[in-house]
Design a protein around this motif. Structure first.
Motif, PDB file in Angstrom:
ATOM      1  N   LEU A  78       0.820  -1.213   0.000  1.00 25.10           N
ATOM      2  CA  LEU A  78       0.000   0.000   0.000  1.00 25.10           C
ATOM      3  C   LEU A  78       0.854   1.262   0.000  1.00 25.10           C
ATOM      4  CD1 LEU A  78      -2.912  -1.118   2.326  1.00 25.10           C
ATOM      5  CD2 LEU A  78      -2.847  -1.006  -0.158  1.00 25.10           C
ATOM      6  N   LEU A  79       2.174   1.111   0.003  1.00 24.17           N
ATOM      7  CA  LEU A  79       3.041   2.272  -0.209  1.00 24.17           C
ATOM      8  C   LEU A  79       3.185   2.572  -1.702  1.00 24.17           C
ATOM      9  CD1 LEU A  79       5.868   1.751   2.424  1.00 24.17           C
ATOM     10  CD2 LEU A  79       4.227   3.617   2.327  1.00 24.17           C
ATOM     11  N   ASP A  80       2.784   1.613  -2.547  1.00 23.69           N
ATOM     12  CA  ASP A  80       2.870   1.843  -3.984  1.00 23.69           C
ATOM     13  C   ASP A  80       1.538   1.675  -4.694  1.00 23.69           C
ATOM     14  OD1 ASP A  80       5.584   2.536  -4.838  1.00 23.69           O
ATOM     15  OD2 ASP A  80       6.147   0.665  -3.850  1.00 23.69           O
ATOM     16  N   TYR A  81       0.603   1.013  -4.048  1.00 23.14           N
ATOM     17  CA  TYR A  81      -0.726   0.805  -4.633  1.00 23.14           C
ATOM     18  C   TYR A  81      -1.673   1.745  -3.907  1.00 23.14           C
ATOM     19  CZ  TYR A  81      -4.842  -1.661  -6.393  1.00 23.14           C
ATOM     20  OH  TYR A  81      -6.025  -1.979  -7.016  1.00 23.14           O
ATOM     21  N   ALA A  82      -2.189   2.727  -4.623  1.00 18.76           N
ATOM     22  CA  ALA A  82      -2.957   3.788  -3.964  1.00 18.76           C
ATOM     23  C   ALA A  82      -4.442   3.466  -3.920  1.00 18.76           C
ATOM     24  CB  ALA A  82      -2.738   5.112  -4.684  1.00 18.76           C
TER      25      ALA A  82
ATOM     26  N   ARG B 151      -8.724   7.832  -0.882  1.00 14.30           N
ATOM     27  CA  ARG B 151      -8.857   8.400   0.471  1.00 14.30           C
ATOM     28  C   ARG B 151      -9.914   9.492   0.447  1.00 14.30           C
ATOM     29  NH1 ARG B 151      -2.366   8.668   1.954  1.00 14.30           N
ATOM     30  NH2 ARG B 151      -2.006   6.536   1.275  1.00 14.30           N
TER      31      ARG B 151
ATOM     32  N   TRP C 132      -9.381  13.048  -0.941  1.00 13.08           N
ATOM     33  CA  TRP C 132      -9.194  13.285  -2.381  1.00 13.08           C
ATOM     34  C   TRP C 132     -10.520  13.405  -3.113  1.00 13.08           C
ATOM     35  CZ3 TRP C 132      -5.547   8.484  -3.103  1.00 13.08           C
ATOM     36  CH2 TRP C 132      -4.369   8.672  -2.362  1.00 13.08           C
TER      37      TRP C 132
END
Lengths: 446, 286
Positions: free
Chosen positions: A364-368, A371, A374
């Motif tokens: 989840l640091l690369d797959y968004a 939120r 936004w």
């Protein structure tokens, strides 16, 4: 036949399972066609809607024609009012002016329509089990109701929620059916030691299929309670009138027993008529006769930063018709979550691999994931076209948001880039993807 | 995942921490707020064999005004503590950026010393400290030294800090004169780190004829580690043109490339951020 082994992430059913993909293809095709022939995007949809007097409507694509005797058809619909409402909410007439205003701020503004139609309430077992048509399963649903001597009603069900608020909505349905307070209904689910066999919660089927099973069980409870009330009040069962939880003798409203009194006496069971078993405990199964077909119009408005390619979803309007609503707040919650999930697919989510098959978006640091910060505040409205398929006229809402929103955002992004000559762009619309499309369209090096 | 097994020591004083560090090997890491280190230990990107926990050393916490008007910020001061301290209001850049770092949990745990020691290539704060001309005060059992932050970072997750040294404070010189700052970054949406971020401080001396005679441009998310874009600074000082300066944002830098931004896009993106940050700083009053 060629078999292929892959170690890439497998593809499986996701919220909407099939309908988001179909909706995306249809809605993109509508926009491309409208542009090709120079027709307004709302108008081309309006002209292709099924007319409101054409329901029940046989789907010419052939859905359900080989269904072992079950007839699958579009149950009810009235598509234009939802479109009109959404267009009015979003101020469709002022679009050109808002696009021009955005250009002054270095932005490309785009509007995307998604006039989706989806299918819920799966499904007649005859059809879904038919070889070559369905997937070889049954799709009926089950419920059991017991009325304890205290008057508390315990509903156990074969559907199995993952957070949709079924405890609340089933309680409302049973409260309505049996005339007991909502707080007196206890909903039990998901424990196979205590719940009847069922096919579960997916395909947005719980409100239409599960509730109908519960309503059938409640009907059996009422009938047994009527017979026992007749015994207690020394009247004929057909002379017992039911008003909520009160069972009274026609013409003698003072001769009345409540459901709790009936349940109490029938639980002690020292005075039951010959042939009547003790206790109020009834099980019902329901195999739907057809599916249900929710629909609506979603409209997304995006602004794209022409220098960075960043896409900002600035407005989101949704007019959904999910038939009657058991609990409007839960319906809105389902729509909110579904819309966010679909927007996530359009703007951020994607499994990225390198040329060796190594997953690069592996955490989840690369797959968004989307939120809340936004997203704009969603503007929701409704039309109500009850379904004739089930007794309470519901259609289902578990997936509608996710079915409609991906296509709406896709159409908005492509619309925004339209002035540059962009006809189509594949999701997800990450800043890099959009930036490169802009550069290419402007004839840059990219 | 969980981390591999490691040895854990808790220091009860700075001197004890330094004694523990004196016997440290390259597998030893200092644990402060833990919000960068612990996640990468869980994914096993970091596999320290020993952690020295300095989290309770209150002597390293807090902000003090120095005699020359500058600030001394204890290395263990959290982002939240820093943000709440009235002394930082003169550094508009920190007041702007600190609330945007991570989330509340990160800001309550993350420390300024940790941010500097960790050298994340895309963290927001190091770029800001670079343009504020920060200095890093370090101590070891052998003594102490003060290092300009511009000479501190060596590469991704790598600095000139020696294995036995501990960052004890970050010093900021006084913010004086016509000081204007801005930070512009585009986030990598999943991690929240900067895909490309630019911190700028520009200023005019009194009687300098209206020209900006001070320009500092710090960049994060782009190179191996946060850096000062010297060529862009020089261009801005000579032309005063944000776009011309931005064109030099990556001079001499090997621009990073990943799934979110390849080299070409990231280069274009940081030029936009630098130009916008400079324009915003120019527009800003005071």
């Amino acid at each position: 036949m060629t078999g292929v082994y892959t170690n890439t992430t497998f593809v499986d059913a996701y919220r909407g399972a099939g309908r988001p993909e179909a909706t995306y293809v249809i809605e993109r095709a509508m926009d491309l066609f409208a542009r090709e022939i120079g027709m307004d995007r709302a108008e081309i949809r309006r002209r292709n809607f099924i007319a409101p007097n054409a329901f029940p409507y046989d789907n010419p694509s052939g859905l359900g024609t080989a269904s072992g005797g079950a007839k699958i058809y579009i149950d009810s619909g009235n598509y234009e009012p939802a479109l009109d409402k959404a267009l009015a909410m979003v101020g469709y007439e002022d679009l050109a002016a808002r696009k021009a205003d955005a250009r002054l701020r270095g932005k490309y503004l785009g509007l995307g329509l998604s006039t989706y139609l989806e299918v819920c309430g799966v499904a007649p077992s005859k059809w879904i089990g038919a070889v070559g048509e369905g997937w070889g399963a049954a799709m009926w649903e089950s419920s059991n109701i017991r009325v304890h001597l205290t008057g508390k009603v315990v509903l156990t069900i074969g559907t199995s929620p993952q957070g949709q608020g079924h405890e609340t909505t089933y309680s409302q349905v049973i409260s309505h059916e049996l005339g007991v307070p909502v707080d007196d209904v206890i909903v039990q689910h998901s424990d196979t030691q205590g719940t009847p066999f069922g096919y579960g919660s997916y395909g947005s089927r719980t409100s239409s299929v599960g509730s109908t099973a519960a309503i059938k069980a409640a009907g059996k409870i009422r009938e047994k309670a009527r017979r026992y009330a007749a015994h207690m009040l020394e009247a004929a069962p057909e002379d017992i009138e039911i008003d909520g939880a009160n069972y009274s003798v026609r013409g003698s409203p003072d001769k009345v027993k409540t459901l709790q009194e009936i349940a109490f006496a029938l639980d002690l069971a020292f005075d039951t008529p010959v042939g009547m078993e003790p206790y109020l405990d009834e099980t019902a199964y329901y195999d739907p006769t057809n599916c249900t077909w929710p629909f609506g119009t979603h409209i997304a408005i995006v602004e794209i930063d022409e220098e960075t390619g960043h896409v900002d979803l600035v407005r989101y309007v949704a007019v959904d018709d999910v038939g009657n609503k058991i609990n409007p707040m839960i319906v809105d919650g389902q729509l909110h979550g579904g819309i966010a999930q679909g927007v996530g697919q359009a703007l951020w989510e994607g499994a990225v691999y390198d040329d060796q098959g190594q997953l690069l978006s592996g955490s989840l640091l690369d797959y968004a994931l989307p939120r809340a910060a936004w997203l704009p505040s969603f503007e929701l409205d409704e039309t109500v076209t009850p379904s004739p398929v089930n007794p309470i006229g519901v259609k289902g809402v578990g997936e509608a948001g996710a079915i409609a929103s991906t296509a709406a955002v896709a159409n908005a992004v492509v619309d925004a880039l339209g002035p540059l000559g962009v006809r189509h762009l594949d999701m997800p619309y990450t800043p890099q993807t959009v930036w490169r499309a802009i550069q290419t369209a402007k004839g840059g090096q990219a | 995942m969980t981390s591999l097994a490691f040895d854990y020591r808790r220091a009860d004083s700075v001197d004890q921490a330094l004694a523990l560090l004196a016997e440290a090997d390259p597998g030893t890491k200092v644990l402060a707020g833990g919000h960068s280190l612990l996640p990468i230990m869980k994914t096993r990107l970091a596999r320290p064999d020993r952690l020295i926990d300095i989290g309770r050393l209150n002597e390293l916490r807090g902000v003090n005004r120095l005699g020359d008007g500058g600030l001394s910020i204890g290395a263990l001061t959290t982002y939240s503590e820093l943000l709440a301290n009235p002394a930082i209001t003169v550094y508009g850049l920190l007041a702007d950026v600190l609330p945007t770092i991570g989330d509340v949990q990160v800001r309550n745990r993350g420390t300024i010393g940790g941010a500097v020691a960790h050298v994340d290539p895309a963290a927001d704060l190091p770029a800001c400290l670079l343009v504020l001309d920060a200095e890093v005060v370090v101590r070891s059992a052998r003594g102490g030294r003060t290092i300009a932050l511009t000479s501190f970072f060596e590469g991704a997750f790598n600095s000139v800090l020696l294995p036995d040294e501990l960052i004890t404070e970050i010093r900021l010189p006084a913010a004086s004169g016509d000081y204007r700052s801005a930070y512009r970054a585009q986030e990598q949406p999943a991690s929240g780190y900067a895909l490309a971020g630019a911190a700028v401080v520009i200023g005019r001396s009194t009687g300098g004829g209206g020209r900006f005679d001070r320009a500092a441009i710090g960049i994060t998310g782009v190179g191996e580690c946060p850096y000062r874009a010297s060529a862009a600074e020089q261009e801005f000082l000579s032309s005063g043109d944000p776009a011309a300066a931005a064109a030099h944002a990556t001079d001499g830098v090997l621009v990073a490339s990943d799934i979110h931004a390849d080299r070409e896009y990231r280069t274009a993106l940081i030029r936009v951020q630098v130009r916008r940050a400079l324009e915003a700083a120019i527009e800003r009053v005071g």
